[in-house]
Scaffold this active site. Structure first.
Site, mmCIF file in Angstrom:
data_model
loop_
_atom_site.group_PDB
_atom_site.id
_atom_site.type_symbol
_atom_site.label_atom_id
_atom_site.label_comp_id
_atom_site.label_asym_id
_atom_site.label_seq_id
_atom_site.Cartn_x
_atom_site.Cartn_y
_atom_site.Cartn_z
ATOM 1 N N HIS A 157 17.676 -6.475 -2.768
ATOM 2 C CA HIS A 157 16.314 -6.784 -2.322
ATOM 3 C C HIS A 157 15.841 -8.095 -2.942
ATOM 4 O O HIS A 157 16.436 -8.593 -3.899
ATOM 5 C CB HIS A 157 15.341 -5.672 -2.720
ATOM 6 N N LYS A 161 10.725 -7.356 -5.937
ATOM 7 C CA LYS A 161 10.725 -5.884 -5.910
ATOM 8 C C LYS A 161 10.675 -5.329 -7.333
ATOM 9 O O LYS A 161 11.406 -5.773 -8.206
ATOM 10 C CB LYS A 161 11.966 -5.357 -5.163
HETATM 11 N N1 LIG Z 1 9.075 2.749 3.168
HETATM 12 C C1 LIG Z 1 9.426 1.564 3.693
HETATM 13 O O1 LIG Z 1 9.930 1.452 4.824
HETATM 14 C C2 LIG Z 1 9.141 0.325 2.883
HETATM 15 C C3 LIG Z 1 9.415 -0.944 3.386
HETATM 16 C C4 LIG Z 1 9.032 -2.066 2.640
HETATM 17 C C5 LIG Z 1 8.389 -1.892 1.420
HETATM 18 N N2 LIG Z 1 8.172 -0.632 0.955
HETATM 19 C C6 LIG Z 1 7.433 -0.393 -0.287
HETATM 20 O O2 LIG Z 1 6.070 -0.732 -0.065
HETATM 21 C C7 LIG Z 1 5.480 -1.121 -1.307
HETATM 22 C C8 LIG Z 1 4.803 -2.485 -1.133
HETATM 23 O O3 LIG Z 1 5.774 -3.458 -0.867
HETATM 24 P P1 LIG Z 1 5.358 -4.986 -0.622
HETATM 25 O O4 LIG Z 1 6.616 -5.766 -0.589
HETATM 26 O O5 LIG Z 1 4.408 -5.079 0.520
HETATM 27 O O6 LIG Z 1 4.582 -5.282 -1.996
HETATM 28 P P2 LIG Z 1 3.432 -6.354 -2.273
HETATM 29 O O7 LIG Z 1 3.362 -6.468 -3.761
HETATM 30 O O8 LIG Z 1 3.640 -7.570 -1.448
HETATM 31 O O9 LIG Z 1 2.117 -5.620 -1.726
HETATM 32 C C9 LIG Z 1 1.467 -4.565 -2.371
HETATM 33 C C10 LIG Z 1 -0.016 -4.748 -2.116
HETATM 34 O O10 LIG Z 1 -0.716 -3.595 -2.581
HETATM 35 C C11 LIG Z 1 -1.905 -4.049 -3.180
HETATM 36 N N3 LIG Z 1 -2.443 -3.024 -4.087
HETATM 37 C C12 LIG Z 1 -1.959 -2.607 -5.276
HETATM 38 N N4 LIG Z 1 -2.788 -1.698 -5.831
HETATM 39 C C13 LIG Z 1 -3.814 -1.542 -4.964
HETATM 40 C C14 LIG Z 1 -5.008 -0.752 -4.966
HETATM 41 N N5 LIG Z 1 -5.307 0.073 -5.976
HETATM 42 N N6 LIG Z 1 -5.846 -0.839 -3.905
HETATM 43 C C15 LIG Z 1 -5.556 -1.646 -2.854
HETATM 44 N N7 LIG Z 1 -4.456 -2.427 -2.798
HETATM 45 C C16 LIG Z 1 -3.599 -2.373 -3.836
HETATM 46 C C17 LIG Z 1 -1.517 -5.336 -3.903
HETATM 47 O O11 LIG Z 1 -2.638 -6.126 -4.228
HETATM 48 C C18 LIG Z 1 -0.603 -5.954 -2.861
HETATM 49 O O12 LIG Z 1 -1.323 -6.750 -1.949
HETATM 50 C C19 LIG Z 1 6.608 -1.098 -2.341
HETATM 51 O O13 LIG Z 1 6.587 0.142 -3.007
HETATM 52 C C20 LIG Z 1 7.862 -1.197 -1.466
HETATM 53 O O14 LIG Z 1 9.006 -0.679 -2.066
HETATM 54 C C21 LIG Z 1 8.531 0.461 1.650
HETATM 55 O O1 LIG Z 2 10.829 -4.739 0.003
HETATM 56 C C1 LIG Z 2 10.842 -3.599 -0.473
HETATM 57 O O2 LIG Z 2 10.302 -3.321 -1.567
HETATM 58 C C2 LIG Z 2 11.498 -2.509 0.291
HETATM 59 N N1 LIG Z 2 11.344 -1.308 -0.163
HETATM 60 C C3 LIG Z 2 11.876 -0.113 0.423
HETATM 61 C C4 LIG Z 2 12.836 0.546 -0.554
HETATM 62 O O3 LIG Z 2 12.525 0.627 -1.753
HETATM 63 O O4 LIG Z 2 13.884 1.019 -0.114
HETATM 64 C C5 LIG Z 2 12.472 -0.336 1.790
HETATM 65 C C6 LIG Z 2 13.162 -1.659 1.933
HETATM 66 C C7 LIG Z 2 12.259 -2.814 1.508
#
Ligand SMILES: NC(=O)c1ccc[n+]([C@@H]2O[C@H](COP(=O)([O-])OP(=O)(O)OC[C@H]3O[C@@H](n4cnc5c(N)ncnc54)[C@H](O)[C@@H]3O)[C@@H](O)[C@H]2O)c1
Ligand SMILES: O=C(O)C1=N[C@H](C(=O)O)CCC1
Length: 268
Positions: A157, A161
């Site tokens: 990633h 991350k």
């Molecule tokens: N399940 C999936 O398919 C998938 C895919 C991508 C990312 N993710 C996960 O999603 C999460 C976010 O990833 P990202 O790359 O967008 O991160 P990022 O850091 O770009 O975004 C996170 C956002 O959440 C905000 N935030 C944090 N605490 C907050 C609060 N109390 N109130 C409101 N906003 C708040 C931050 O300010 C930030 O803008 C991670 O845990 C990542 O692993 C999951």
């Molecule tokens: O960008 C990330 O953070 C992602 N988080 C998810 C994970 O933890 O698997 C999904 C892929 C991207």
């Protein structure tokens, strides 16, 4: 019937912006709110303008309770502590809570379980169709092979991350463990370093690479004497996660309270 109103939390994040774009472009849902953390520069401003585009008529707020009150679903890709807070508030508002946040620990999961007694929660470490299919395949392959086949989950990633192994890697490891009929907690080996000794038969290994702007890559390696099988998913666009999350928010409307995952949503 009116289209479901959706709130996006973590509006300025990598996924937040992707989700806002997906909901705003959808003909099946309405964007009714955007939430960011207190003190964030976007609070009080139109989210479309913040993202560098046209106004969307939605002002970013740091008051989730007020935002959720007018929503039928909350899509939440933020951080574990925020997600636990949002789970209770979404349940209070009777809104479907779609959780993409990863890095959740036992205490976070227990709080989410409690909220799911009163509300519909859809949670998955990866919302893409491709990864959820890969999870199914991993379980099948693991079930077909004996412990002479070593199982390793390797993920890569972007440099921002914060959690490892990724949520996806844990889903894949869980599927491998299930296929093999063992508990992942007992079989899991992460982050080898130094004189580790030979590999323990039956263990399931995890390796994490972090660098640059890699969206997300996962290999499940089955290695035996003389041959290897590699199941691989490569994400090149975060839109795949946003599409899955929006699908989950729509699917969740009218479901009974409880906790669901993307297998339920996709019918896999
Ligand atoms: N399940 C999936 O398919 C998938 C895919 C991508 C990312 N993710 C996960 O999603 C999460 C976010 O990833 P990202 O790359 O967008 O991160 P990022 O850091 O770009 O975004 C996170 C956002 O959440 C905000 N935030 C944090 N605490 C907050 C609060 N109390 N109130 C409101 N906003 C708040 C931050 O300010 C930030 O803008 C991670 O845990 C990542 O692993 C999951
Ligand atoms: O960008 C990330 O953070 C992602 N988080 C998810 C994970 O933890 O698997 C999904 C892929 C991207």
């Amino acid at each position: 019937m009116e289209q479901p109103g959706i709130v996006i939390t973590g509006a300025s994040g990598r996924m937040g912006q992707m989700l806002i774009g997906a909901v705003a472009a959808s003909d099946k849902a309405r964007l009714v709110g955007c939430v960011e953390r207190t003190g964030h520069a976007w609070i009080g401003r139109d989210v479309g303008l913040c993202m560098g585009g046209a106004a969307l008529g939605v002002t970013v707020t740091d008051d989730p309770l007020e935002a959720f009150a007018s929503a039928q679903a909350v899509i939440d890709f933020t951080a574990p502590a925020a997600t636990v807070e949002f789970a209770a508030l979404a349940a209070q508002a009777r809104a479907v809570h779609v959780i993409g946040t990863t890095g959740l620990e036992a205490t976070h999961l227990a709080a989410i379980d409690a909220a799911a007694r009163h509300a519909v929660i859809v949670r998955a470490g990866n919302m893409s169709l491709g990864v959820n299919l890969l999870v199914k395949l991993t379980q099948k392959v693991a079930a077909a092979l004996d412990a002479d086949w070593d199982i390793e989950v390797i993920e890569a990633h972007h440099r921002h991350k914060v959690d490892a192994p990724s949520g996806t890697a844990l889903m894949l490891g869980q599927a491998a463990a299930q296929g093999r009929g063992v508990a992942l907690d007992a079989a899991r080996v992460s982050g080898r370093d130094g004189i580790t000794g030979p590999r323990e038969t039956g263990s399931i290994g995890f390796s994490a690479i972090r660098g640059g702007d890699i969206v997300g890559e996962h290999d499940v390696l089955f290695a035996a004497a003389g041959e290897r099988i590699i199941l691989r998913h490569v994400a090149t666009d975060r839109a795949i996660f946003a599409r899955g999350a929006l699908k989950a928010a729509l699917w969740g409307q009218g479901q009974k309270p409880g906790q669901y995952d993307m297998m339920d949503v996709l019918g896999l």
